[in-house]
Design a protein around this motif. Sequence first.
Motif, PDB file in Angstrom:
ATOM      1  N   ASP A   6      16.398 -76.945 -35.643  1.00  0.00           N
ATOM      2  CA  ASP A   6      17.763 -77.213 -36.079  1.00  0.00           C
ATOM      3  C   ASP A   6      18.705 -76.080 -35.677  1.00  0.00           C
ATOM      4  O   ASP A   6      19.912 -76.276 -35.586  1.00  0.00           O
ATOM      5  CB  ASP A   6      17.819 -77.390 -37.603  1.00  0.00           C
ATOM      6  CG  ASP A   6      17.136 -78.663 -38.053  1.00  0.00           C
ATOM      7  OD1 ASP A   6      17.027 -79.603 -37.234  1.00  0.00           O
ATOM      8  OD2 ASP A   6      16.696 -78.721 -39.220  1.00  0.00           O
ATOM      9  N   ILE A   7      18.170 -74.906 -35.453  1.00  0.00           N
ATOM     10  CA  ILE A   7      18.984 -73.754 -35.056  1.00  0.00           C
ATOM     11  C   ILE A   7      19.277 -73.790 -33.565  1.00  0.00           C
ATOM     12  O   ILE A   7      20.422 -73.633 -33.138  1.00  0.00           O
ATOM     13  CB  ILE A   7      18.272 -72.442 -35.453  1.00  0.00           C
ATOM     14  CG1 ILE A   7      18.190 -72.355 -36.977  1.00  0.00           C
ATOM     15  CG2 ILE A   7      19.006 -71.238 -34.870  1.00  0.00           C
ATOM     16  CD1 ILE A   7      17.360 -71.222 -37.481  1.00  0.00           C
ATOM     17  N   ILE A   8      18.251 -74.005 -32.739  1.00  0.00           N
ATOM     18  CA  ILE A   8      18.432 -74.086 -31.284  1.00  0.00           C
ATOM     19  C   ILE A   8      18.736 -75.546 -30.953  1.00  0.00           C
ATOM     20  O   ILE A   8      17.873 -76.410 -31.044  1.00  0.00           O
ATOM     21  CB  ILE A   8      17.164 -73.628 -30.525  1.00  0.00           C
ATOM     22  CG1 ILE A   8      16.739 -72.232 -30.978  1.00  0.00           C
ATOM     23  CG2 ILE A   8      17.370 -73.690 -29.024  1.00  0.00           C
ATOM     24  CD1 ILE A   8      17.710 -71.139 -30.633  1.00  0.00           C
ATOM     25  N   ILE A   9      19.976 -75.824 -30.528  1.00  0.00           N
ATOM     26  CA  ILE A   9      20.372 -77.197 -30.251  1.00  0.00           C
ATOM     27  C   ILE A   9      19.930 -77.621 -28.859  1.00  0.00           C
ATOM     28  O   ILE A   9      19.283 -78.644 -28.687  1.00  0.00           O
ATOM     29  CB  ILE A   9      21.894 -77.364 -30.433  1.00  0.00           C
ATOM     30  CG1 ILE A   9      22.256 -77.106 -31.896  1.00  0.00           C
ATOM     31  CG2 ILE A   9      22.343 -78.750 -29.997  1.00  0.00           C
ATOM     32  CD1 ILE A   9      23.717 -77.075 -32.188  1.00  0.00           C
ATOM     33  N   ARG A  10      20.285 -76.817 -27.847  1.00  0.00           N
ATOM     34  CA  ARG A  10      19.887 -77.152 -26.475  1.00  0.00           C
ATOM     35  C   ARG A  10      20.057 -75.928 -25.593  1.00  0.00           C
ATOM     36  O   ARG A  10      20.872 -75.050 -25.899  1.00  0.00           O
ATOM     37  CB  ARG A  10      20.720 -78.309 -25.938  1.00  0.00           C
ATOM     38  CG  ARG A  10      22.171 -77.986 -25.733  1.00  0.00           C
ATOM     39  CD  ARG A  10      22.969 -79.200 -25.291  1.00  0.00           C
ATOM     40  NE  ARG A  10      24.370 -78.860 -25.181  1.00  0.00           N
ATOM     41  CZ  ARG A  10      25.002 -78.682 -24.017  1.00  0.00           C
ATOM     42  NH1 ARG A  10      24.361 -78.836 -22.885  1.00  0.00           N
ATOM     43  NH2 ARG A  10      26.274 -78.359 -24.000  1.00  0.00           N
ATOM     44  N   PRO A  11      19.317 -75.854 -24.506  1.00  0.00           N
ATOM     45  CA  PRO A  11      19.553 -74.773 -23.539  1.00  0.00           C
ATOM     46  C   PRO A  11      20.762 -75.105 -22.675  1.00  0.00           C
ATOM     47  O   PRO A  11      21.076 -76.278 -22.438  1.00  0.00           O
ATOM     48  CB  PRO A  11      18.268 -74.761 -22.702  1.00  0.00           C
ATOM     49  CG  PRO A  11      17.745 -76.133 -22.819  1.00  0.00           C
ATOM     50  CD  PRO A  11      18.150 -76.651 -24.167  1.00  0.00           C
ATOM     51  N   LEU A  12      21.468 -74.085 -22.236  1.00  0.00           N
ATOM     52  CA  LEU A  12      22.602 -74.274 -21.339  1.00  0.00           C
ATOM     53  C   LEU A  12      22.156 -73.962 -19.925  1.00  0.00           C
ATOM     54  O   LEU A  12      21.740 -72.847 -19.632  1.00  0.00           O
ATOM     55  CB  LEU A  12      23.760 -73.363 -21.745  1.00  0.00           C
ATOM     56  CG  LEU A  12      24.394 -73.673 -23.088  1.00  0.00           C
ATOM     57  CD1 LEU A  12      25.479 -72.663 -23.401  1.00  0.00           C
ATOM     58  CD2 LEU A  12      24.975 -75.068 -23.092  1.00  0.00           C
ATOM     59  N   ILE A  13      22.228 -74.963 -19.064  1.00  0.00           N
ATOM     60  CA  ILE A  13      21.790 -74.809 -17.677  1.00  0.00           C
ATOM     61  C   ILE A  13      23.034 -74.779 -16.809  1.00  0.00           C
ATOM     62  O   ILE A  13      23.614 -75.815 -16.516  1.00  0.00           O
ATOM     63  CB  ILE A  13      20.880 -75.979 -17.266  1.00  0.00           C
ATOM     64  CG1 ILE A  13      19.825 -76.197 -18.306  1.00  0.00           C
ATOM     65  CG2 ILE A  13      20.357 -75.779 -15.872  1.00  0.00           C
ATOM     66  CD1 ILE A  13      18.472 -75.725 -18.042  1.00  0.00           C
ATOM     67  N   THR A  14      23.448 -73.588 -16.430  1.00  0.00           N
ATOM     68  CA  THR A  14      24.578 -73.409 -15.533  1.00  0.00           C
ATOM     69  C   THR A  14      24.145 -72.467 -14.419  1.00  0.00           C
ATOM     70  O   THR A  14      23.058 -71.876 -14.472  1.00  0.00           O
ATOM     71  CB  THR A  14      25.789 -72.813 -16.274  1.00  0.00           C
ATOM     72  OG1 THR A  14      25.431 -71.516 -16.764  1.00  0.00           O
ATOM     73  CG2 THR A  14      26.229 -73.689 -17.423  1.00  0.00           C
ATOM     74  N   GLU A  15      25.005 -72.317 -13.441  1.00  0.00           N
ATOM     75  CA  GLU A  15      24.680 -71.426 -12.341  1.00  0.00           C
ATOM     76  C   GLU A  15      24.552 -69.983 -12.833  1.00  0.00           C
ATOM     77  O   GLU A  15      23.642 -69.255 -12.431  1.00  0.00           O
ATOM     78  CB  GLU A  15      25.777 -71.522 -11.282  1.00  0.00           C
ATOM     79  CG  GLU A  15      25.415 -70.873  -9.965  1.00  0.00           C
ATOM     80  CD  GLU A  15      26.422 -71.203  -8.873  1.00  0.00           C
ATOM     81  OE1 GLU A  15      26.492 -70.404  -7.933  1.00  0.00           O
ATOM     82  OE2 GLU A  15      27.115 -72.217  -8.961  1.00  0.00           O
ATOM     83  N   LYS A  16      25.433 -69.583 -13.725  1.00  0.00           N
ATOM     84  CA  LYS A  16      25.390 -68.218 -14.252  1.00  0.00           C
ATOM     85  C   LYS A  16      24.145 -67.992 -15.108  1.00  0.00           C
ATOM     86  O   LYS A  16      23.506 -66.943 -15.020  1.00  0.00           O
ATOM     87  CB  LYS A  16      26.647 -67.940 -15.065  1.00  0.00           C
ATOM     88  CG  LYS A  16      26.729 -66.526 -15.566  1.00  0.00           C
ATOM     89  CD  LYS A  16      28.043 -66.265 -16.259  1.00  0.00           C
ATOM     90  CE  LYS A  16      28.113 -64.828 -16.742  1.00  0.00           C
ATOM     91  NZ  LYS A  16      29.370 -64.531 -17.400  1.00  0.00           N
TER      92      LYS A  16
END
Length: 96
Positions: A6-16
């Motif tokens: 519930d704390i970690i919603i999703r990983p952010l996958i960006t170029e940076k």
Amino acid sequence: MKNPRDIIIRPLITEKSMDDSEFNRYTFEVAKNANKIEIKNAVEEIFDVKVEKVATMNMNGKMKRMGRFEGRRKNWKKAIVKLTEDSKAIEFFEGV
């Protein structure tokens, strides 16, 4: 105690964030009411790694328009997690 998923919603996958993964830094969208200690414990439990440092920031939602109607995206919280040198990489980010 809160559920780590519930704390970690999703990983952010960006170029940076992909460039940061070379330096053992990973970016996640987290719950707005989560603090750094809860984020650290959640990442360590879910991915079985050791966390060295957590940096958090509150992101404001962008203004959006649909014709003549205006709205706003939701505000959210971002966390950048740095792993210790002896920790293994998080497999989720590998090969993306």
